[in-house]
Motif scaffolding. Structure first.
Motif, PDB file in Angstrom:
ATOM      1  N   MET A  10       0.821  -1.211   0.000  1.00 41.04           N
ATOM      2  CA  MET A  10       0.000   0.000   0.000  1.00 41.04           C
ATOM      3  C   MET A  10       0.852   1.258   0.000  1.00 41.04           C
ATOM      4  O   MET A  10       0.482   2.281  -0.594  1.00 41.04           O
ATOM      5  CB  MET A  10      -0.954  -0.018   1.195  1.00 41.04           C
TER       6      MET A  10
ATOM      7  N   ILE B 211      -1.392   4.436  -1.515  1.00 43.63           N
ATOM      8  CA  ILE B 211      -2.794   4.420  -1.121  1.00 43.63           C
ATOM      9  C   ILE B 211      -3.004   5.475  -0.038  1.00 43.63           C
ATOM     10  O   ILE B 211      -2.336   5.471   0.990  1.00 43.63           O
ATOM     11  CB  ILE B 211      -3.202   3.033  -0.587  1.00 43.63           C
TER      12      ILE B 211
ATOM     13  N   VAL C 151     -10.764   2.296  -4.369  1.00 37.61           N
ATOM     14  CA  VAL C 151      -9.880   1.205  -4.776  1.00 37.61           C
ATOM     15  C   VAL C 151     -10.710  -0.035  -5.081  1.00 37.61           C
ATOM     16  O   VAL C 151     -11.669  -0.348  -4.369  1.00 37.61           O
ATOM     17  CB  VAL C 151      -8.858   0.875  -3.663  1.00 37.61           C
TER      18      VAL C 151
ATOM     19  N   ASP D 152     -10.397  -4.179  -5.412  1.00 39.32           N
ATOM     20  CA  ASP D 152      -9.564  -5.338  -5.059  1.00 39.32           C
ATOM     21  C   ASP D 152     -10.116  -6.531  -5.827  1.00 39.32           C
ATOM     22  O   ASP D 152     -11.109  -7.140  -5.428  1.00 39.32           O
ATOM     23  CB  ASP D 152      -9.630  -5.560  -3.545  1.00 39.32           C
TER      24      ASP D 152
ATOM     25  N   TYR E 123      -6.415  -8.107   1.547  1.00 37.55           N
ATOM     26  CA  TYR E 123      -6.181  -6.708   1.155  1.00 37.55           C
ATOM     27  C   TYR E 123      -7.418  -5.855   1.344  1.00 37.55           C
ATOM     28  O   TYR E 123      -7.331  -4.674   1.683  1.00 37.55           O
ATOM     29  CB  TYR E 123      -5.683  -6.636  -0.293  1.00 37.55           C
ATOM     30  N   THR E 124      -8.590  -6.433   1.118  1.00 39.46           N
ATOM     31  CA  THR E 124      -9.833  -5.669   1.272  1.00 39.46           C
ATOM     32  C   THR E 124      -9.908  -5.017   2.647  1.00 39.46           C
ATOM     33  O   THR E 124     -10.189  -3.809   2.772  1.00 39.46           O
ATOM     34  CB  THR E 124     -11.047  -6.593   1.071  1.00 39.46           C
TER      35      THR E 124
ATOM     36  N   LEU F  75      -7.084  -2.346   3.036  1.00 40.31           N
ATOM     37  CA  LEU F  75      -7.349  -1.181   2.190  1.00 40.31           C
ATOM     38  C   LEU F  75      -8.466  -0.324   2.781  1.00 40.31           C
ATOM     39  O   LEU F  75      -8.401   0.911   2.742  1.00 40.31           O
ATOM     40  CB  LEU F  75      -7.728  -1.630   0.779  1.00 40.31           C
TER      41      LEU F  75
ATOM     42  N   ARG G 257      -7.075   1.815   5.348  1.00 34.99           N
ATOM     43  CA  ARG G 257      -6.152   2.806   4.796  1.00 34.99           C
ATOM     44  C   ARG G 257      -6.876   3.975   4.120  1.00 34.99           C
ATOM     45  O   ARG G 257      -6.483   5.133   4.287  1.00 34.99           O
ATOM     46  CB  ARG G 257      -5.228   2.125   3.779  1.00 34.99           C
TER      47      ARG G 257
ATOM     48  N   VAL H 167     -13.863   0.897  -1.059  1.00 41.30           N
ATOM     49  CA  VAL H 167     -13.202  -0.303  -1.579  1.00 41.30           C
ATOM     50  C   VAL H 167     -14.267  -1.196  -2.197  1.00 41.30           C
ATOM     51  O   VAL H 167     -15.289  -1.488  -1.565  1.00 41.30           O
ATOM     52  CB  VAL H 167     -12.456  -1.077  -0.470  1.00 41.30           C
TER      53      VAL H 167
ATOM     54  N   PHE I 124      -6.310  -3.190  -7.602  1.00 41.14           N
ATOM     55  CA  PHE I 124      -5.367  -4.183  -7.101  1.00 41.14           C
ATOM     56  C   PHE I 124      -5.645  -5.537  -7.751  1.00 41.14           C
ATOM     57  O   PHE I 124      -6.793  -5.991  -7.826  1.00 41.14           O
ATOM     58  CB  PHE I 124      -5.503  -4.320  -5.586  1.00 41.14           C
TER      59      PHE I 124
END
Length: 241
Positions: free
Chosen positions: A68, A73, A79, A81, A89-90, A93, A96, A103, A149
């Motif tokens: 990230m 990010i 974003v 994913d 990552y979900t 993210l 973040r 997301v 991503f």
């Protein structure tokens, strides 16, 4: 029956006039499906697991944090994913980008999609949406994403040229595609960097960043849309050396 006929005829005439006033077409034309797209001239890895490694092991290596950071990010970003799996990552993210960001987590396996949706609901991630994608079409809304991503999943895409072609319009002006993969043949669940760069370039993307990233199991490459999107008939398949 005779007394109702004039009313019926009047109703039909009214509908026809409304359809012919220029505001609504009488017959809606179905949009032409683009293609055909070239097939991938290399093996395609099968989907064997919704996870690449355990989340605890990945966090010990600082994988998500480094990815990230290198992908820049920031708070408020939107974003996607793709191939989100169990949501490693979900989840990260979502934290973040914060409550002002969004997301979109997507997977093509219905059972995995359902499991991820349950996790998102359980953890009350209000800035995350979960949807089921298609193998050759991520079905992303146009001009919507700052980052897309694709982590340890690119080698599993059966029709990469169709997938990338349809994905391209969803990037915002300065948007980036972030690919994390292993530097090995696709049949061994990786993508050689040269092949990755060639396949993206064939559909109108330019590589703008690359770095080895052992903590993520290989490398990280970033791409942005460049020039015009080619017609499917103009796309030439790349060959894996």
């Amino acid at each position: 029956m005779a007394t109702r006929a004039p009313v019926t005829l009047l109703a039909v005439a009214t509908l026809l006039l409304a359809a012919c006033d220029g505001s609504q077409p009488l017959i809606r034309k179905k949009e032409k499906e683009p293609g055909p797209f070239p097939a991938a001239d290399r093996p395609v890895a099968g989907i064997v697991s919704p996870r690449w490694s355990t989340e605890e092991a990945r966090d010990r290596l600082g994988e998500a944090g480094r990815v990230m950071e290198f992908a820049d990010i920031r708070n408020g970003m939107t974003v996607a994913d793709l191939g989100a799996g169990e949501g490693y990552y979900t989840i990260r993210l979502a934290a973040r980008v914060g409550p002002n960001g969004r997301v979109l987590a997507e997977d093509v396996v219905p059972a995995v999609h359902e499991g991820l949706a349950n996790r998102v609901a359980r953890e009350r991630l209000d800035n995350v949406s979960v949807r089921l994608g298609l193998p050759a079409d991520p079905r992303l809304p146009a001009n919507s994403f700052d980052r897309i991503f694709m982590v340890h999943m690119y080698h599993e895409i059966e029709q990469p040229y169709a997938f990338l072609w349809r994905m391209r319009p969803s990037l915002r002006r300065d948007g980036l595609v972030v690919v994390v993969d292993a530097n090995r043949p696709t049949k061994q669940h990786g993508t050689p960097p040269r092949l990755l760069r060639c396949e993206f370039a064939a559909v109108g993307y330019a590589q703008v960043g690359f770095r080895e990233l052992r903590s993520a199991g290989g490398y990280l490459a970033t791409f942005r849309a460049a020039g015009r999107r080619p017609d499917p008939a103009e796309i030439r398949a790349c060959r894996m050396a």
